[in-house]
Scaffold this motif. Structure first.
Motif, short mmCIF file in Angstrom:
data_model
loop_
_atom_site.label_atom_id
_atom_site.label_comp_id
_atom_site.label_asym_id
_atom_site.label_seq_id
_atom_site.Cartn_x
_atom_site.Cartn_y
_atom_site.Cartn_z
N UNK A 156 0.84 -1.21 0.00
CA UNK A 156 0.00 0.00 0.00
C UNK A 156 0.87 1.25 0.00
N UNK A 157 1.90 1.23 0.83
CA UNK A 157 2.74 2.42 0.99
C UNK A 157 3.50 2.78 -0.28
N UNK A 158 3.76 1.78 -1.12
CA UNK A 158 4.52 2.10 -2.34
C UNK A 158 3.65 2.07 -3.60
N UNK A 159 2.33 2.06 -3.43
CA UNK A 159 1.44 1.86 -4.59
C UNK A 159 1.29 3.09 -5.47
N UNK A 160 1.56 4.28 -4.95
CA UNK A 160 1.34 5.49 -5.77
C UNK A 160 2.30 6.59 -5.37
#
Ligand code: GLV
Ligand code: MG
Length: 329
Positions: A156-160
């Motif tokens: 989640x933390x690196x998704x965008x």
């Protein structure tokens, strides 16, 4: 928004100031102007859990009106939309971003369970921004408030590249764990140690590993200022940037707790000056400042403190190593 860091250490993230993030029910218009007048660093108008299902559609226009008519000067302006697996989410995003456009800084996405949720919002925002010709990208603050969200937190933390912060949601998280709890974010003194420690530590590690800020969620006992302070001090010690306030009365404590203490800022400045003055050619990497050894790692810790203080306009005073303050107090 990530702004360029003045630090020689490229890992360091300088972003918006979020010591106090004030939650404001989108459908309760009388609170909007109070939020504008508050000292919160960040205000988010809520379309999710503080708005009743029957009021959700009308609340969109109320939130847009607040963003268009109130200044929110110097504050981060955000809207919390409904979760990606609800019937309201896509229309919340389209209505609010098209309606408020350049008067909106960030969206708060609740109940993020995996990276697909973030990709969905990111793609939708790409299309809306393209259509409106917005030059500034809307940022994302991602709420981790379920066991599944916590399991998938790294993805989640690196998704965008829009992501700016991870936020803990203690109420939904307690429900997700089936924890026997009826209060939002309490201290739980009956638990040996800090009940929230593991979850909060997991969040701050995932946030920092991906250059994001870490924000703690609400403390619902609004008259218990001491409890709020203790809760905030624990997360601040872990490295969190700030915490939600659910009334303007909680803001002052949070702004204080999440600012460097003056004596720590002074000591950090002294560490930087001592280190810089003593690491030239032929000199040692480790040295004494008063009774403490300092080295390159000390410089990094000190820079983090100084950078935070400088963003808040702090000025260093002379610091004397004879009576060193206790950084962990
Ligand atoms: C906030 O959204 C929470 O669930 O605590
Ligand atoms: Mg929640």
């Amino acid at each position: 928004m990530k702004t360029a860091s003045h630090s020689p250490n490229s890992e360091i993230f300088s972003g918006r100031v979020r010591r106090s993030c004030l939650a404001v029910p989108g459908s309760q218009v009388r609170f909007h102007a109070k939020a504008d007048q508050s000292s919160a660093d960040h205000v988010f108008l809520d379309l999710e859990d503080s708005v009743a299902p029957d009021a959700k559609v009308a609340a969109r226009a109320q939130v847009i009106d607040a963003l268009r008519t109130l200044e929110f000067a110097g504050k981060v302006r955000a809207v919390r939309v409904n979760a990606c697996d609800t019937a309201w989410c896509y229309e919340d995003i389209i209505a609010v971003v098209e309606g408020a456009a350049d008067r909106l800084d960030c969206l708060v996405i609740p109940k993020v369970e995996d990276s697909d949720h973030v990709h969905f919002v990111d793609n939708l925002l790409n299309q809306i921004e393209g259509k409106l010709g917005l030059s500034r990208r809307i940022g994302l603050e991602l709420q981790i408030e379920s066991a599944r969200g916590m399991e998938n937190i790294s993805a989640i933390a690196r998704a965008s590249s829009r992501a700016e912060a991870l936020i803990f949601g203690p109420a939904d998280f307690s429900a997700s764990l089936h924890a026997p709890e009826l209060t939002v974010g309490p201290l739980k003194p009956q638990y040996p140690g800090d009940y929230w420690h593991y979850f909060l530590a997991r969040i701050v590690v995932a946030a920092r590993a991906n250059g994001l800020q870490a924000i703690d969620g609400p403390y619902a006992q609004i008259r218990d200022t001491n409890g709020l302070r203790t809760s905030a001090e624990r997360t601040a010690m872990l490295g969190f940037d700030g915490k939600w306030a659910i009334t303007p009365a909680q803001v002052e404590v949070l702004n204080e707790v999440f600012s460097p203490r003056q004596e720590d800022f002074d000591k950090a400045t002294a560490i930087l000056e001592t280190y810089q003055g003593a690491t030239g050619a032929g000199q040692n990497g480790a040295m004494l400042l008063g009774d403490e050894m300092i080295d390159e790692a000390s410089r990094k810790m000190a820079w983090m403190m100084v950078e935070r203080g400088l963003r808040l306009g702090m000025k260093a005073r002379p610091w004397h190593p004879k009576s060193p303050p206790n950084l962990s107090a």
